[in-house]
Scaffold this active site. Structure first.
Site, short mmCIF file in Angstrom:
data_model
loop_
_atom_site.label_atom_id
_atom_site.label_comp_id
_atom_site.label_asym_id
_atom_site.label_seq_id
_atom_site.Cartn_x
_atom_site.Cartn_y
_atom_site.Cartn_z
N GLU A 54 -68.62 66.79 16.79
CA GLU A 54 -67.12 66.09 16.94
C GLU A 54 -66.40 66.69 17.98
O GLU A 54 -65.72 65.97 18.80
CB GLU A 54 -66.26 65.95 15.60
CG GLU A 54 -65.15 65.26 15.68
CD GLU A 54 -64.43 65.19 14.54
OE1 GLU A 54 -64.86 64.16 13.85
OE2 GLU A 54 -63.48 65.96 14.22
N GLY A 78 -58.15 68.73 12.79
CA GLY A 78 -58.75 68.81 11.56
C GLY A 78 -60.04 69.47 11.17
O GLY A 78 -59.86 70.30 10.18
N ARG A 79 -60.90 69.52 12.16
CA ARG A 79 -61.85 70.56 12.06
C ARG A 79 -61.98 71.91 12.24
O ARG A 79 -62.80 72.79 12.07
CB ARG A 79 -63.18 70.01 13.08
CG ARG A 79 -62.63 69.90 14.59
CD ARG A 79 -63.97 69.24 15.19
NE ARG A 79 -63.61 69.07 16.51
CZ ARG A 79 -62.63 68.14 17.03
NH1 ARG A 79 -62.10 67.24 16.26
NH2 ARG A 79 -62.54 68.02 18.42
N LYS A 96 -62.36 54.14 13.41
CA LYS A 96 -61.02 53.69 12.39
C LYS A 96 -60.54 52.33 12.88
O LYS A 96 -60.29 51.55 11.86
CB LYS A 96 -60.08 54.90 12.58
CG LYS A 96 -60.41 55.92 11.96
CD LYS A 96 -59.50 57.01 12.14
CE LYS A 96 -59.71 58.52 11.70
NZ LYS A 96 -58.55 59.38 11.89
N HIS A 137 -90.72 74.38 3.24
CA HIS A 137 -91.68 73.70 2.90
C HIS A 137 -91.46 72.19 3.25
O HIS A 137 -92.04 71.14 2.54
CB HIS A 137 -91.67 73.62 1.35
CG HIS A 137 -92.07 74.94 0.86
ND1 HIS A 137 -93.54 75.57 0.50
CD2 HIS A 137 -91.39 76.23 0.75
CE1 HIS A 137 -93.40 76.63 0.13
NE2 HIS A 137 -92.26 77.22 0.26
N LYS A 154 -52.92 64.25 7.71
CA LYS A 154 -51.60 64.32 8.56
C LYS A 154 -50.57 63.39 8.61
O LYS A 154 -49.30 63.40 8.50
CB LYS A 154 -52.00 64.84 10.07
CG LYS A 154 -51.15 65.11 10.92
CD LYS A 154 -51.75 65.33 12.21
CE LYS A 154 -52.41 66.68 12.34
NZ LYS A 154 -52.88 67.19 13.77
N GLU A 168 -59.32 56.22 4.18
CA GLU A 168 -60.15 56.69 3.04
C GLU A 168 -59.51 57.51 2.05
O GLU A 168 -59.37 57.24 0.78
CB GLU A 168 -61.29 57.35 3.54
CG GLU A 168 -62.50 56.71 4.25
CD GLU A 168 -61.94 56.66 5.94
OE1 GLU A 168 -62.95 56.35 6.58
OE2 GLU A 168 -60.92 57.22 6.39
#
Length: 545
Positions: A351, A265-266, A510, A382, A204, A210
């Site tokens: 979040e 974002g999510r 951040k 398993h 954005k 990153e």
């Protein structure tokens, strides 16, 4: 005590939480339990009969929703009110999949035309790549797209793309990069030719640490192969609000797609953030994904609470989190293509609802978001299913499975279904000592050993689960499923009176990370922080232990 925990409804639910009989008894007493505690819409069936509930508990949970103002809060979100109170923003991922004739306003402006314009721009972008109208700097067609993002700008596109692999049209290859670890990007670049590669950067601000670092490294790699700054425009595109920074980087303004403050974002895969999905499955299938989500939006907004799929699932999550002592929730997908879904729901829920203060800033006196985890169903059987069956922790489970496989092969899907349904039954029923001992009667073991072994084979049962079925995994049913969990997350936050749409914990990480980065680049030893951080920074700078 808070207003919520002081309420008579909350107090009554607390009293009932330890009084319900074992689910075995509940099923034995009511042959119609499945029909009473199941609901279906939008191509999905939710069986919630294998839960520690009865009609009274569900009625009280529904009353809790009413008392918490859930209907009003749903209406407020759909009306574009700034329900993200700390950032004073509307929360309108539902506008991203709204019909073209909808009127959804932010600050008095209908945002739907801009959403539709972005979808049209995405369609033109995809067609240019498919047809070869868009070509790289040497005149070759683009064959590979590298999607660079992080968080919701990465997880949604990657996991939904994997889920819809049966719909890939083979016209482009798509690679995903999020981790700032240089190995992640390096491994991808080794497989690619710069002349036929397009990088799609999602941030954005065009400054997410990153994402920007990976994008700058990709640009250095591209220029290092003998190409020029002028060639960058043919090999880089962006999804961002910061048009100035993107154009300064070298991206053509025509190849910059918008992001909006009213989409977190999510919750953004339905926007241009989902461009990698559309590149792999085609725009028609991407629109079908939106259509499925829109159907769930309509269901959530209009269906009575008692038959409302997200409301039911959200209330059950509150029931276990706040009244049964559950601290985690497991999502088990009985479909190979859905194997990444637990990680997507993990970010969505944790979040959103990992909060400890109410909307008024008061510290909560009840637990909020649980730990979300999970994986592929039969693989988990398993491994960690042992903990579900015989561990001491209560862990509610969601089982998700399509009735039809995209790859029918012998009895594979039948065995898959038998495992899925058998696991939910085993969690519910368990095994008594008498049943375990009876199973050992024909063995040659001494009686004392039989009795000892039987005790080890006892499972308490009464372990809750939901089963979610669809006829087949399609873009439309997947869209409905993702939207179901989005709205389920909202329901929990509404009950807990928290803001499910900010993420200040992420922001703190951040900020401190940027501070540490500056200290890693400094020439003098780090002494200003705590002894642990000082030592770790100095060891890294020395490159040895």
């Amino acid at each position: 005590m808070s207003k919520l925990t002081q309420s008579s409804t909350w107090q009554t639910l607390q009293g009932l939480s330890k009084q319900l009989p074992h689910m075995r008894q509940l099923f034995a007493e009511d042959p119609q339990r499945f029909s009473k505690f199941s609901a279906r819409d939008c191509g999905l069936l939710l069986d919630y009969s294998k839960n520690r509930i009865d009609a009274q508990v569900m009625q009280l949970l529904l009353q809790l929703a009413e008392n918490s103002g859930l209907p009003h809060k749903i209406a407020a979100m759909f009306a574009g009110e700034p329900i993200n109170t700390t950032e004073k923003r509307a929360v309108l991922h539902i506008a991203l999949r709204a019909p073209a004739d909808a009127d959804i306003r932010v600050d008095g402006v209908n945002v739907v035309p801009e959403v539709q314009a972005t979808l049209a721009k995405m369609a033109a972008f995809i067609e240019a790549l498919y047809s070869g109208k868009w070509r790289g700097c040497t005149g070759q067609k683009i064959t590979d797209v590298v999607a660079i993002g992080i968080g919701g700008s990465f997880l949604g596109p990657k996991i939904i793309s994997e889920a819809l692999k049966p719909y890939w049209n083979g016209k482009l290859n798509c690679h995903f990069v999020a981790n700032v670890d240089g190995s992640c990007l390096s491994d991808k670049l080794k497989m690619l030719a710069p002349e036929t590669t397009l990088f799609l950067m999602s941030s954005k601000s065009f400054g997410t640490q990153e994402t920007l670092t990976n994008t700058l490294s990709a640009k250095s790699w591209f220029l290092g192969q003998g190409h020029t700054q002028a060639d960058v425009a043919k090999h880089f595109a962006a999804i961002t609000s910061n048009v100035a920074k993107a154009t300064e980087f070298g991206i053509d303004a025509d190849n910059i797609f918008p992001m909006w403050d009213w989409v977190g974002g999510r919750y953004s895969l339905w926007s241009a953030i989902g461009l990698p999905i559309a590149l792999l499955i085609g725009m028609d299938n991407f629109l079908a994904l939106l259509k499925g989500a829109r159907a769930m939006d309509v269901h959530f907004a209009a269906t009575p609470l008692s038959q409302n799929l997200p409301v039911i699932m959200g209330l059950l999550a509150v029931w276990y989190n706040n009244f049964q002592g559950a601290q985690s929730h497991v999502v088990l997908t009985y479909d190979h293509y859905l194997r990444g879904l637990p990680a997507y729901f993990q970010q969505l829920d944790m979040e959103s609802n990992g909060k400890s203060v109410t909307l008024d800033g008061e510290t909560v006196d009840y637990t909020t978001g649980p730990v979300i985890w999970g994986g592929e169903g039969t693989n988990g059987q398993h491994a960690y299913h042992q903990l579900l069956h015989q561990g001491t922790a209560l862990i509610p489970a969601d089982f998700i499975m399509p009735l039809q496989s995209h790859n029918p092969l012998g009895v594979h899907h039948q065995q898959l279904a038998s495992n899925c349904f058998g696991q939910t039954q085993a969690l519910m029923r368990g095994r008594t000592y008498a049943e375990a001992l009876a199973e050992l009667q024909d063995s040659s073991l001494p009686e004392a050993e039989k009795q000892l072994l039987a005790r080890h084979k006892v499972m308490a049962g009464n372990k809750p689960s939901n089963t979610i079925l669809m006829n087949k995994l399609t873009p439309e049913t997947l869209g409905a499923l993702i939207a179901l969990y989005e709205h389920r997350t909202f329901v929990q936050g509404a009950i807990w009176d928290i803001n499910s749409f900010d993420q200040w914990g992420v922001e703190l990480g951040k900020t401190l990370g940027n501070d540490v980065l500056s200290r890693l680049a400094a020439t003098e030893a780090c002494t200003a922080l705590d002894s642990s951080s000082n030592a770790l920074i100095n060891l890294f700078r020395q490159q040895k232990i």
